[in-house]
Design an enzyme around this catalytic site. Structure first.
Site, PDB file in Angstrom:
ATOM      1  N   GLY A 246       0.765  -1.249   0.000  1.00 30.22           N
ATOM      2  CA  GLY A 246       0.000   0.000   0.000  1.00 30.22           C
ATOM      3  C   GLY A 246       0.786   1.282   0.000  1.00 30.22           C
ATOM      4  O   GLY A 246       0.197   2.368  -0.105  1.00 30.22           O
ATOM      5  N   GLU A 283       3.897  -6.727   1.408  1.00 31.08           N
ATOM      6  CA  GLU A 283       3.299  -7.049   0.102  1.00 31.08           C
ATOM      7  C   GLU A 283       3.217  -5.800  -0.782  1.00 31.08           C
ATOM      8  O   GLU A 283       2.130  -5.403  -1.207  1.00 31.08           O
ATOM      9  CB  GLU A 283       1.864  -7.579   0.297  1.00 31.08           C
ATOM     10  CG  GLU A 283       1.722  -8.803   1.150  1.00 31.08           C
ATOM     11  CD  GLU A 283       0.243  -9.118   1.470  1.00 31.08           C
ATOM     12  OE1 GLU A 283      -0.664  -8.369   1.066  1.00 31.08           O
ATOM     13  OE2 GLU A 283       0.011 -10.139   2.131  1.00 31.08           O
ATOM     14  N   PRO A 284       4.313  -5.145  -1.083  1.00 32.68           N
ATOM     15  CA  PRO A 284       4.218  -3.921  -1.889  1.00 32.68           C
ATOM     16  C   PRO A 284       3.983  -4.218  -3.364  1.00 32.68           C
ATOM     17  O   PRO A 284       4.494  -5.200  -3.904  1.00 32.68           O
ATOM     18  CB  PRO A 284       5.598  -3.279  -1.695  1.00 32.68           C
ATOM     19  CG  PRO A 284       6.516  -4.427  -1.446  1.00 32.68           C
ATOM     20  CD  PRO A 284       5.708  -5.475  -0.718  1.00 32.68           C
ATOM     21  N   ARG A 286       2.652  -1.185  -5.991  1.00 31.94           N
ATOM     22  CA  ARG A 286       2.904   0.091  -6.660  1.00 31.94           C
ATOM     23  C   ARG A 286       4.302   0.656  -6.391  1.00 31.94           C
ATOM     24  O   ARG A 286       4.964   1.139  -7.311  1.00 31.94           O
ATOM     25  CB  ARG A 286       1.862   1.104  -6.175  1.00 31.94           C
ATOM     26  CG  ARG A 286       1.905   2.435  -6.913  1.00 31.94           C
ATOM     27  CD  ARG A 286       0.984   3.483  -6.253  1.00 31.94           C
ATOM     28  NE  ARG A 286      -0.230   2.954  -5.724  1.00 31.94           N
ATOM     29  CZ  ARG A 286      -1.425   3.021  -6.324  1.00 31.94           C
ATOM     30  NH1 ARG A 286      -1.558   3.628  -7.473  1.00 31.94           N
ATOM     31  NH2 ARG A 286      -2.491   2.496  -5.738  1.00 31.94           N
ATOM     32  N   CYS A 352     -14.953   5.684 -27.379  1.00 24.68           N
ATOM     33  CA  CYS A 352     -16.231   6.401 -27.391  1.00 24.68           C
ATOM     34  C   CYS A 352     -16.859   6.482 -26.008  1.00 24.68           C
ATOM     35  O   CYS A 352     -17.862   5.837 -25.714  1.00 24.68           O
ATOM     36  CB  CYS A 352     -17.164   5.735 -28.389  1.00 24.68           C
ATOM     37  SG  CYS A 352     -16.445   5.804 -30.025  1.00 24.68           S
ATOM     38  N   GLU A 353     -16.233   7.240 -25.136  1.00 20.51           N
ATOM     39  CA  GLU A 353     -16.709   7.489 -23.774  1.00 20.51           C
ATOM     40  C   GLU A 353     -16.178   8.852 -23.378  1.00 20.51           C
ATOM     41  O   GLU A 353     -14.997   9.138 -23.599  1.00 20.51           O
ATOM     42  CB  GLU A 353     -16.076   6.495 -22.772  1.00 20.51           C
ATOM     43  CG  GLU A 353     -16.389   5.058 -22.988  1.00 20.51           C
ATOM     44  CD  GLU A 353     -17.517   4.552 -22.108  1.00 20.51           C
ATOM     45  OE1 GLU A 353     -18.061   5.312 -21.279  1.00 20.51           O
ATOM     46  OE2 GLU A 353     -17.861   3.380 -22.286  1.00 20.51           O
TER      47      GLU A 353
HETATM   48  N1  LLP Z   1      -1.749  -6.782  -0.795  1.00 20.61           N
HETATM   49  C1  LLP Z   1      -3.067  -6.867  -1.035  1.00 20.61           C
HETATM   50  C2  LLP Z   1      -3.843  -7.891  -0.329  1.00 20.61           C
HETATM   51  C3  LLP Z   1      -3.684  -5.991  -1.943  1.00 20.61           C
HETATM   52  O1  LLP Z   1      -4.991  -6.078  -2.151  1.00 20.61           O
HETATM   53  C4  LLP Z   1      -2.902  -5.020  -2.623  1.00 20.61           C
HETATM   54  C5  LLP Z   1      -3.511  -4.089  -3.585  1.00 20.61           C
HETATM   55  C6  LLP Z   1      -1.527  -4.986  -2.361  1.00 20.61           C
HETATM   56  C7  LLP Z   1      -0.986  -5.875  -1.438  1.00 20.61           C
HETATM   57  C8  LLP Z   1      -0.600  -4.032  -3.043  1.00 20.61           C
HETATM   58  O2  LLP Z   1      -0.907  -2.697  -2.804  1.00 20.61           O
HETATM   59  P1  LLP Z   1       0.054  -1.555  -3.379  1.00 20.61           P
HETATM   60  O3  LLP Z   1       1.369  -1.689  -2.662  1.00 20.61           O
HETATM   61  O4  LLP Z   1       0.184  -1.733  -4.830  1.00 20.61           O
HETATM   62  O5  LLP Z   1      -0.663  -0.305  -3.028  1.00 20.61           O
HETATM   63  N2  LLP Z   1      -5.792  -0.265  -9.033  1.00 20.61           N
HETATM   64  C9  LLP Z   1      -5.564   0.664  -7.943  1.00 20.61           C
HETATM   65  C10 LLP Z   1      -4.873   0.003  -6.776  1.00 20.61           C
HETATM   66  C11 LLP Z   1      -5.578  -1.236  -6.261  1.00 20.61           C
HETATM   67  C12 LLP Z   1      -4.834  -1.936  -5.149  1.00 20.61           C
HETATM   68  C13 LLP Z   1      -5.445  -3.253  -4.818  1.00 20.61           C
HETATM   69  N3  LLP Z   1      -4.767  -4.018  -3.800  1.00 20.61           N
HETATM   70  C14 LLP Z   1      -4.805   1.867  -8.479  1.00 20.61           C
HETATM   71  O6  LLP Z   1      -4.494   1.898  -9.676  1.00 20.61           O
HETATM   72  O7  LLP Z   1      -4.551   2.826  -7.751  1.00 20.61           O
END
Ligand code: LLP
Length: 424
Positions: A246, A283-284, A286, A352-353
């Protein structure tokens, strides 16, 4: 306008031209066409390195949340530097294994695991299932019993903390579908402890995405550690504590903490509470790949309206959904220094949106034929792409110094309906 690219030196200017590592993006467009996703190998490896350095000397595992970008080359790169994977489907399991990922470093999250997915994961020998409900526990017990195996589980508790991010990407609030309610977590562990084919290995949480503050993590960690204490009083010992992913990146002017600062704050709590012996998992998604990628697109038509000017580019919401879906602001830079007068544009696609836009109200000097780069597109770009409007998805290339590797060829139109048939 030619501010430095988000969060990384991977995309930078030389004599006015935008480069990824040692390759001018214009050369990528010349060779592979547009739209094309461009990734920097060095940026991905460096981003992982920041996590690894902060966890040095610990028993720790960084499980890349591959939903952010599941290209095999990205997975391979991260597996090589020691990453595990956080998966959410049988498809992601297959990708992780195909890329050479170590199954013992895979954690399986998600609220709707099917029997087939559970079976495949057990056979592969994953590290653990991140349990998200009581019915899921029963299902895993049944599948494991049928296979004569022990299923390793960790309960994903929902700590009910506000990560202060976009409502669509908040996951750790009471009203979200994710995780087991905090108050019910201990009861689920007790139930799990009684099941013959279940082996309790850890605990986890994930509170949201694009988080730019340390405080929500510290709050969630405190609640998680309270549970770890309560479990140990009941004789349920855990091997690992997983704090989820996250961590945000700077798309515009956000100032997320560095992974090192975030991890230091969490480890300080872990140690203060006497759990320094446990393996630490993150669990990174992004923050490992977001800043390492750009979407390269070409201006097709410049349309001067009475209200607005539109730069209609060859990438669209099907290629990069984040602006349309989350109203996300993503940085757009010209690939070559612009020649014409600067005007205010909405950068839109041909779909087309009205929601098909990549950026709004940007002051740019452009003309038809110019190349633009949408930065910070390495995460949740290609992995969320679709074929809407029967558009093949972009090519993907990985830059490594002065070398370019095509890591996914552009999808052909024929491939889009190859599995379809007309009626007899
Ligand atoms: N662990 C779990 C259980 C998750 O559901 C997620 C992301 C992550 C780890 C990784 O999170 P991150 O480090 O990437 O923030 N599509 C959206 C983001 C959706 C995230 C879903 N879960 C966007 O483009 O902002």
């Amino acid at each position: 306008m030619s501010r430095p690219a988000v969060g990384t030196a991977a995309f930078h200017r030389r004599d006015g031209a935008l480069f990824c590592e040692d390759i001018p993006l214009a050369a990528v467009a010349e060779r592979f066409g547009t739209p094309t996703y461009v990734y920097s190998r060095r940026a991905i490896v460096d981003a992982f390195g920041a996590y690894a350095a902060a966890l040095a000397g610990r028993r720790a595992l960084v499980c890349y949340a591959m939903k952010a970008n599941s290209n095999l080359a990205v997975l391979d790169l991260l597996a090589r530097v020691g990453a595990g994977f956080d998966i959410v489907s049988g498809g992601e399991l297959a990708r992780a294994l195909a890329a050479g990922g170590d199954p013992r470093k895979i954690v399986f999250s998600g609220v709707g695991k099917t029997e087939d997915e559970i079976r495949a994961a057990l056979r592969a020998g994953i590290r653990c299932f991140n349990l998200e409900s009581a019915p899921e526990l029963d299902r895993i017990q049944q599948v494991a019993a049928a296979l004569g195996m022990q299923a390793p589980v960790s309960v994903r508790t929902n700590p009910d903390v506000d990560p202060k991010t976009h409502p669509y990407i908040t996951t750790g609030l009471r009203q979200n579908k994710f995780g087991v309610a905090y108050a019910q977590t201990l009861a689920l562990y007790r139930q799990a402890a009684r099941l013959p084919n279940i082996r309790i290995v850890g605990i986890d949480c994930h509170i949201g995405s694009q988080i730019t503050e340390v405080a929500p993590y510290v709050d969630a960690a405190a609640k998680l550690l309270d549970l770890v204490d309560a479990l140990s009083r009941e004789g349920i010992a855990l091997e690992h504590i997983d704090f989820g992913g996250g961590l945000g990146i700077a798309y515009r002017d956000e100032t997320p903490p560095a992974p090192g600062a975030l991890i230091a704050a969490i480890l300080a709590q872990v140690d203060a509470r006497g759990h320094g012996d446990k393996e630490i998992v993150f669990e990174p998604g992004r923050s490992l790949v977001g800043a390492a990628g750009a979407l390269l697109t070409r201006v097709n038509i410049v349309k001067a309206g009475t209200e607005k000017n539109f730069a209609i580019v060859d990438a669209a919401m099907n290629d990069l959904l984040r602006p349309a879906l989350y109203d996300a602001w993503m940085q757009v830079q010209p690939v070559q220094a612009g020649t014409g007068a600067t005007q205010r544009y909405d950068i839109v696609g041909p779909v087309c949106e009205s929601g098909d836009w990549l950026a709004r109200d940007r002051d740019l000097a452009l003309a038809a034929g110019d190349l633009l780069a949408v930065l910070g597109a390495g995460a949740y770009g290609m992995s969320m792409a679709s074929n809407y409007n029967t558009r093949g998805r972009p090519a993907e290339v990985m830059i490594d110094g002065d070398r370019i590797y095509e890591v996914r060829r552009r999808e052909s139109v024929e491939a889009l309906f190859a599995g379809e048939s007309t009626l007899p």
